[in-house]
Design a protein around this motif. Structure first.
Motif, PDB file in Angstrom:
ATOM      1  N   ILE A   1       1.020  -1.347   0.204  1.00  0.00           N
ATOM      2  CA  ILE A   1      -0.533  -0.117  -0.332  1.00  0.00           C
ATOM      3  C   ILE A   1       0.512   0.937  -0.359  1.00  0.00           C
ATOM      4  N   TYR A   2       0.301   2.670  -0.520  1.00  0.00           N
ATOM      5  CA  TYR A   2       0.648   3.550  -0.303  1.00  0.00           C
ATOM      6  C   TYR A   2       0.473   5.067  -0.005  1.00  0.00           C
ATOM      7  N   PHE A   3       0.820   5.799   0.490  1.00  0.00           N
ATOM      8  CA  PHE A   3       0.093   7.202   1.047  1.00  0.00           C
ATOM      9  C   PHE A   3       1.019   8.227   0.323  1.00  0.00           C
ATOM     10  N   GLN A   4      -0.511   8.998  -0.781  1.00  0.00           N
ATOM     11  CA  GLN A   4       1.156  10.275  -0.415  1.00  0.00           C
ATOM     12  C   GLN A   4       0.436  11.608   0.157  1.00  0.00           C
TER      13      GLN A   4
ATOM     14  N   ALA B   1      -6.253   9.100  -1.771  1.00  0.00           N
ATOM     15  CA  ALA B   1      -6.407   8.207  -1.645  1.00  0.00           C
ATOM     16  C   ALA B   1      -5.297   7.237  -1.251  1.00  0.00           C
ATOM     17  N   PRO B   2      -5.309   6.956  -0.461  1.00  0.00           N
ATOM     18  CA  PRO B   2      -4.045   5.409  -0.274  1.00  0.00           C
ATOM     19  C   PRO B   2      -4.805   5.075  -1.764  1.00  0.00           C
ATOM     20  N   ASP B   3      -3.155   3.918  -2.218  1.00  0.00           N
ATOM     21  CA  ASP B   3      -3.000   3.207  -3.131  1.00  0.00           C
ATOM     22  C   ASP B   3      -3.159   1.988  -2.690  1.00  0.00           C
TER      23      ASP B   3
ATOM     24  N   ALA C   1      -4.573  -0.845   6.331  1.00  0.00           N
ATOM     25  CA  ALA C   1      -3.525   1.174   6.932  1.00  0.00           C
ATOM     26  C   ALA C   1      -4.083   1.822   6.962  1.00  0.00           C
ATOM     27  N   GLU C   2      -3.891   2.447   8.303  1.00  0.00           N
ATOM     28  CA  GLU C   2      -4.088   4.199   8.511  1.00  0.00           C
ATOM     29  C   GLU C   2      -2.969   4.589   8.163  1.00  0.00           C
ATOM     30  N   ARG C   3      -3.177   6.234   7.526  1.00  0.00           N
ATOM     31  CA  ARG C   3      -2.369   6.905   8.004  1.00  0.00           C
ATOM     32  C   ARG C   3      -2.523   8.357   9.027  1.00  0.00           C
TER      33      ARG C   3
END
Lengths: 119, 113
Positions: free
Chosen positions: A47-50, A54-56, A67-69
């Protein structure tokens, strides 16, 4: 300066239990990634957050993974109802949000990983 | 789909000898390419990266890699191996606009004294 940190470094859990893995990225980095490293599958993107986008989530293997950020900084990867095939090293990486120059690419900085063993 | 192939899961070289670790990529457009090193029980450390600025890329610890579009290769080399180079090495590829890294299966480098 401080690098990417992850906790715990090792986690042993029983099959069926939930686990939470934590990642503290480098201060100021807006992008955060989770990867999994296992003997059978090698290194896989999860997973990817930017920033606030919205995360990938395209790499998450099942709906047991999430997952969360929070606040654009710390991230938690949660695995529900763990299975033995979830045993792996979970790696977190972060990268800056600003390209050094056109045509460049973000460099990802990796943490030491969390070794998860499901018994 | 983007992919990367590392030939040789294990490579052994004598101390002082040339190190050559092979990586080939498949991509319809030139991608971004990376070499990472992983020491035992540690995370990944970037050795070098190719981002189209120059085909010969120099990295840390004396390593370098050359991007060859005609061969779709990005092999990693070091003229003289040192005992401290023993580790696992991963080649990775990334497409512009897609931030995830796709890794090869890794090459474990052993240095023979």
């Amino acid at each position: 300066g401080a690098g990417v940190s992850q906790s715990p470094s090792n986690k042993v859990t029983e099959k069926g239990k939930d686990v939470e893995l934590r990642c503290d990225p480098i201060s100021g980095h807006t992008a955060l990634y989770w990867y999994r490293q296992s003997l059978g599958q090698g290194l896989e993107f999860l997973i990817y957050f930017q920033g606030n986008s919205a995360p990938d989530k395209s790499g998450l293997p099942s709906d047991r993974f999430s997952a969360e950020r929070t606040g654009g900084s710390v991230s938690t990867l949660t695995i529900q109802r763990t299975q033995q095939e979830d045993s792996a090293v979970y790696l977190c990486a972060s990268s800056p949000g600003t390209l050094e120059r056109e045509g460049d690419s973000y460099e990802q900085y990796f943490g030491p990983g969390t070794r998860l063993t499901v018994t | 789909a983007q992919s990367v192939t590392q030939l040789g899961s294990h490579v052994s070289v004598s101390e002082g000898a040339l190190v050559l670790l092979r990586c080939n990529y498949s991509s319809s457009v030139p991608p971004y390419l990376f070499w990472y090193v992983q020491y035992p029980n540690q995370g990944l450390q970037l050795l070098l990266k190719y981002t189209s600025a120059a085909t010969l890329v120099k990295g840390i610890n004396g390593f370098e890699a050359e991007f060859k579009k005609s061969e779709t290769s990005f092999h990693l080399t070091k003229p003289s191996a040192h005992m401290s180079d023993a580790a696992e090495y991963f080649c990775a590829v990334k497409r512009e606009g897609n931030e995830k890294l796709t890794f090869g299966t890794g090459t474990r480098l052993t240095i023979i004294p």
